[in-house]
Motif scaffolding. Structure first.
Motif, mmCIF file in Angstrom:
data_model
loop_
_atom_site.group_PDB
_atom_site.id
_atom_site.type_symbol
_atom_site.label_atom_id
_atom_site.label_comp_id
_atom_site.label_asym_id
_atom_site.label_seq_id
_atom_site.Cartn_x
_atom_site.Cartn_y
_atom_site.Cartn_z
ATOM 1 N N THR A 102 -8.684 -4.344 0.633
ATOM 2 C CA THR A 102 -9.038 -2.961 1.183
ATOM 3 C C THR A 102 -7.881 -1.860 1.221
ATOM 4 O O THR A 102 -8.188 -0.699 0.846
ATOM 5 C CB THR A 102 -9.815 -3.255 2.560
ATOM 6 O OG1 THR A 102 -10.707 -4.138 2.524
ATOM 7 C CG2 THR A 102 -10.342 -1.792 3.075
ATOM 8 N N SER A 103 -6.923 -2.083 1.574
ATOM 9 C CA SER A 103 -5.545 -1.095 1.826
ATOM 10 C C SER A 103 -5.212 -0.884 0.608
ATOM 11 O O SER A 103 -4.920 0.350 0.529
ATOM 12 C CB SER A 103 -4.685 -1.731 2.710
ATOM 13 O OG SER A 103 -5.049 -1.907 3.969
ATOM 14 N N ILE A 104 -5.038 -1.683 -0.425
ATOM 15 C CA ILE A 104 -4.609 -1.175 -1.746
ATOM 16 C C ILE A 104 -5.556 -0.178 -2.352
ATOM 17 O O ILE A 104 -5.040 0.868 -2.957
ATOM 18 C CB ILE A 104 -4.060 -2.471 -2.688
ATOM 19 C CG1 ILE A 104 -3.266 -3.197 -1.982
ATOM 20 C CG2 ILE A 104 -4.137 -2.122 -4.246
ATOM 21 C CD1 ILE A 104 -2.735 -4.515 -3.013
ATOM 22 N N MET A 105 -6.725 -0.723 -2.355
ATOM 23 C CA MET A 105 -7.491 0.403 -2.938
ATOM 24 C C MET A 105 -7.902 1.707 -2.262
ATOM 25 O O MET A 105 -8.120 2.841 -3.030
ATOM 26 C CB MET A 105 -9.101 -0.229 -2.900
ATOM 27 C CG MET A 105 -9.464 -1.520 -4.076
ATOM 28 S SD MET A 105 -9.141 -0.957 -5.540
ATOM 29 C CE MET A 105 -10.124 0.175 -5.947
ATOM 30 N N ALA A 106 -7.808 1.681 -0.854
ATOM 31 C CA ALA A 106 -7.746 2.533 -0.126
ATOM 32 C C ALA A 106 -6.428 3.761 -0.536
ATOM 33 O O ALA A 106 -6.701 4.914 -0.796
ATOM 34 C CB ALA A 106 -7.656 2.489 1.413
ATOM 35 N N ARG A 124 -5.451 7.300 2.303
ATOM 36 C CA ARG A 124 -4.166 6.864 2.908
ATOM 37 C C ARG A 124 -4.240 6.665 4.418
ATOM 38 O O ARG A 124 -3.499 5.641 4.986
ATOM 39 C CB ARG A 124 -2.825 7.549 2.616
ATOM 40 C CG ARG A 124 -2.856 8.087 1.122
ATOM 41 C CD ARG A 124 -1.579 8.866 0.675
ATOM 42 N NE ARG A 124 -1.625 10.042 1.562
ATOM 43 C CZ ARG A 124 -0.498 10.926 1.839
ATOM 44 N NH1 ARG A 124 0.877 10.532 1.551
ATOM 45 N NH2 ARG A 124 -0.776 11.891 2.522
ATOM 46 N N ASP A 125 -5.111 7.240 4.971
ATOM 47 C CA ASP A 125 -4.872 6.750 6.406
ATOM 48 C C ASP A 125 -6.096 5.770 6.771
ATOM 49 O O ASP A 125 -5.720 5.010 7.680
ATOM 50 C CB ASP A 125 -5.557 8.288 7.509
ATOM 51 C CG ASP A 125 -6.897 8.697 6.705
ATOM 52 O OD1 ASP A 125 -7.200 8.248 5.565
ATOM 53 O OD2 ASP A 125 -7.557 9.272 7.358
ATOM 54 N N LEU A 126 -6.852 5.614 5.811
ATOM 55 C CA LEU A 126 -7.834 4.328 5.763
ATOM 56 C C LEU A 126 -6.926 2.962 5.725
ATOM 57 O O LEU A 126 -7.328 2.126 6.497
ATOM 58 C CB LEU A 126 -8.963 4.523 4.899
ATOM 59 C CG LEU A 126 -9.767 3.272 4.826
ATOM 60 C CD1 LEU A 126 -10.561 3.169 6.344
ATOM 61 C CD2 LEU A 126 -10.749 3.378 3.663
ATOM 62 N N SER A 183 0.866 -1.359 0.053
ATOM 63 C CA SER A 183 0.029 -0.194 -0.054
ATOM 64 C C SER A 183 1.018 1.353 0.031
ATOM 65 O O SER A 183 0.497 2.209 -0.675
ATOM 66 C CB SER A 183 -0.965 0.068 1.216
ATOM 67 O OG SER A 183 -1.627 -1.147 1.401
ATOM 68 N N ALA A 184 1.918 1.174 0.752
ATOM 69 C CA ALA A 184 2.847 2.409 0.781
ATOM 70 C C ALA A 184 3.597 2.517 -0.416
ATOM 71 O O ALA A 184 3.639 3.684 -0.945
ATOM 72 C CB ALA A 184 4.100 2.116 1.890
ATOM 73 N N VAL A 185 3.949 1.503 -1.227
ATOM 74 C CA VAL A 185 4.743 1.482 -2.550
ATOM 75 C C VAL A 185 3.661 2.313 -3.560
ATOM 76 O O VAL A 185 4.214 3.126 -4.478
ATOM 77 C CB VAL A 185 5.171 0.023 -2.769
ATOM 78 C CG1 VAL A 185 5.611 0.066 -4.561
ATOM 79 C CG2 VAL A 185 6.359 -0.336 -2.064
ATOM 80 N N ILE A 186 2.391 1.982 -3.371
ATOM 81 C CA ILE A 186 1.573 2.464 -4.272
ATOM 82 C C ILE A 186 1.583 3.879 -4.228
ATOM 83 O O ILE A 186 1.162 4.601 -5.296
ATOM 84 C CB ILE A 186 0.227 1.822 -4.101
ATOM 85 C CG1 ILE A 186 0.143 0.384 -4.583
ATOM 86 C CG2 ILE A 186 -0.941 2.739 -4.956
ATOM 87 C CD1 ILE A 186 -0.786 -0.290 -4.325
ATOM 88 N N GLY A 187 1.372 4.580 -3.163
ATOM 89 C CA GLY A 187 1.317 6.183 -3.116
ATOM 90 C C GLY A 187 1.614 6.653 -1.787
ATOM 91 O O GLY A 187 1.210 7.769 -1.326
ATOM 92 N N GLY A 188 2.293 6.023 -0.882
ATOM 93 C CA GLY A 188 2.791 6.510 0.411
ATOM 94 C C GLY A 188 1.740 6.648 1.188
ATOM 95 O O GLY A 188 0.459 6.703 0.601
ATOM 96 N N LEU A 189 1.651 6.487 2.586
ATOM 97 C CA LEU A 189 0.480 6.417 3.372
ATOM 98 C C LEU A 189 0.919 7.437 4.765
ATOM 99 O O LEU A 189 1.822 7.822 4.833
ATOM 100 C CB LEU A 189 0.627 5.096 4.098
ATOM 101 C CG LEU A 189 0.464 3.758 3.295
ATOM 102 C CD1 LEU A 189 0.481 2.526 4.217
ATOM 103 C CD2 LEU A 189 -0.832 3.944 2.620
#
Length: 358
Positions: A222-226, A232-234, A89-95
């Motif tokens: 869920t986390s990847i879509m969020a 990002r916080d979700l 999830s972080a690699v996709i866009g940072g969290l």
């Protein structure tokens, strides 16, 4: 291993995802009809829904006498959630990380992980241990509801379809979802057991890898879509909440319903539980460093998980490379933990200085 074993594994995984989805939709719709605040829905219904596969599989495994599979599922799911789900999830866009997670939820998760580790030192999780853990999720949920009610209640937005559909329809979603979850868990446990026997792998390793990844599919999706949609916080809250629920509710309920104490092998005490504990600990310095999870930190978490699973497979198959991978991974992990701890403290100091200046 026959073709039907693979079919059973895939059907079980599909059943877990579909069942969890129906359960979440039905429960959220019922909550919306009765005007329950969204924050309570998210912290209770969504946490239950995404962890429902772990609950179904672990209880099914315990009742079938596959206690190692049940324990491996819980420990493996938490390790996968923190290292792989959070990392990807972080690699996709940072969290983004809220201050509440740093101050309360992550430290609480760390304390719970330590308690579970201590409970396992006698090589079993007894029914009393399970009752204590399950009581913890009850207290935690009641506390969440109390905290939510302290804020001004905001009426949730309810979809028109939720209002128009009869309550019985939403209840039906919950019932059917639970039924699919149960069937899916039975198929998955049976297939995983067959694979373990055919490959010569232990139930613990299968639970830590195949079953853990399969039951963590809802959290991963869920986390990847969020993260992809900018929520990002979700994505972070989903991982932390699911890990808390896995340890307290899933492991607790499994130990309570099991006819015998859940056995904890020496291998799990030496490697798997410490890895889960280390993965949980590393969240604090990462979150402290700017209240975010950067892309490079996410990539590092993913690499850690790949190394861990590689070592599990090599060690189980008695491959000579395991004697090299193991010590090397320990050294690298120690250096990274030290680096993250330093950067985390620095990030926290910068935050405190900014707050005082404001």
């Amino acid at each position: 291993m026959s073709v039907w074993t693979v079919v059973g594994l895939l059907a079980g995984l599909a059943g877990l995802v579909i069942g969890a989805e129906m359960l979440v939709k039905g429960a959220a719709s019922i909550a919306g009809k009765f005007g329950i605040p969204p924050v309570i829905i998210g912290l209770t219904v969504v946490a239950l829904g995404t962890s429902a596969p772990e609950l179904a599989v672990s209880i099914s495994a315990a009742l079938s006498g596959e206690a190692d599979l049940a324990l491996g599922n819980v420990v493996g799911s938490n390790t996968f959630n923190i290292l792989m789900v959070l990392g990807v999830s972080a690699v996709i866009g940072g969290l983004a990380v809220t201050q509440r997670l740093v101050r309360l939820d992550v430290p609480l998760l760390l304390v719970i992980s330590v308690v579970v580790m201590l409970m396992c030192l006698d090589n079993e999780v007894s029914r009393i241990d399970g009752a204590i853990l399950f009581a913890g999720i009850v207290v935690y949920t009641l506390w969440l509801i109390r905290e939510a009610r302290r804020d001004p209640a905001v009426a949730p937005e309810v979809d028109d379809l939720v209002v128009e559909r009869p309550l019985a329809v939403h209840i039906g979603f919950v019932v059917v979802g639970l039924g699919i979850l149960i069937v899916g868990s039975q198929l998955l446990v049976g297939a995983a057991t067959d694979i373990a026997e055919a490959a010569g792998l232990s139930d613990l390793v299968i639970g830590l890898t195949i079953v853990a990844v399969g039951t963590s599919t809802p959290e991963l999706a869920t986390s990847i879509m969020a993260a992809y949609r900018g929520q990002r916080d979700l994505a972070v809250g989903n991982v932390v909440g699911s890990c808390v629920f896995n340890l307290l509710a899933v492991l607790g309920a499994t130990a309570v319903v099991s006819s015998e104490p859940i056995g904890v092998s020496d291998a799990a005490l030496r490697l798997d539980l410490p890895v889960m504990l280390a993965a949980t600990f590393v969240l604090l310095p990462i979150f402290w460093n700017g209240f975010s999870v950067r892309r490079w930190e996410g990539a590092m978490l993913v690499v850690f998980y790949i190394v861990y699973v590689t070592y599990l497979i090599l060690d189980t198959s008695d491959h000579a490379a395991s004697s090299v991978v193991g010590p090397s991974a320990l050294i690298v992990t120690a250096l990274v933990l030290l680096t993250l701890s330093v950067t985390g403290v620095q990030g926290w100091r910068r935050h405190r200085a900014a707050v005082q200046a404001a």
